[in-house]
Design a protein around this motif. Structure first.
Motif, mmCIF file in Angstrom:
data_model
loop_
_atom_site.group_PDB
_atom_site.id
_atom_site.type_symbol
_atom_site.label_atom_id
_atom_site.label_comp_id
_atom_site.label_asym_id
_atom_site.label_seq_id
_atom_site.Cartn_x
_atom_site.Cartn_y
_atom_site.Cartn_z
ATOM 1 N N ILE A 25 0.849 -1.194 0.000
ATOM 2 C CA ILE A 25 0.000 0.000 0.000
ATOM 3 C C ILE A 25 0.884 1.243 0.000
ATOM 4 N N GLU A 26 1.902 1.241 0.839
ATOM 5 C CA GLU A 26 2.813 2.388 0.890
ATOM 6 C C GLU A 26 3.460 2.636 -0.470
ATOM 7 N N LYS A 33 -0.217 5.258 -7.663
ATOM 8 C CA LYS A 33 -1.014 4.275 -8.399
ATOM 9 C C LYS A 33 -2.481 4.686 -8.407
ATOM 10 N N ASP A 34 -3.242 4.035 -9.239
ATOM 11 C CA ASP A 34 -4.673 4.280 -9.357
ATOM 12 C C ASP A 34 -5.365 4.011 -8.016
ATOM 13 N N LEU A 39 -7.347 0.783 -3.256
ATOM 14 C CA LEU A 39 -8.511 0.298 -2.508
ATOM 15 C C LEU A 39 -8.532 -1.226 -2.436
ATOM 16 N N HIS A 40 -8.162 -1.888 -3.515
ATOM 17 C CA HIS A 40 -8.089 -3.357 -3.494
ATOM 18 C C HIS A 40 -7.035 -3.842 -2.502
#
Length: 90
Positions: A25-26, A33-34, A39-40
């Protein structure tokens, strides 16, 4: 927590996977990123946290409530669980 020693490798594996997911995530945020991709990644962490939480809740119930003969120790186990659930469900 000595009862967790039996599952220590499994629990540590879950924690290490969570660390890797958080690092992903970081990297995704840092790499701009998109938002859908991020979110995924966040959803996968939430699922992994839920799995770890469920495993720890089950262990707590088994070893600090169900398998306890001492009423005072059982009461403390229930109080601990109740306190955690209040925090968790906020």
């Amino acid at each position: 927590m000595s009862h967790l020693a039996d599952d220590k490798a499994k629990l540590l594996g879950r924690v290490r996977r969570l660390r890797g997911q958080m690092e992903a995530i970081e990297r995704a945020v840092d790499g701009e990123k998109d938002c859908g991709e991020i979110l995924h990644l966040v959803a996968s962490v939430r699922g992994a946290i839920a799995g770890l939480t469920n495993e720890l809740l089950d262990a707590h119930l088994q070893h600090h409530v169900l398998d306890v003969d001492d009423e005072e120790a059982r009461r403390r186990g229930v109080e601990d669980l109740s306190s955690v659930l209040r925090s968790y469900l906020k």
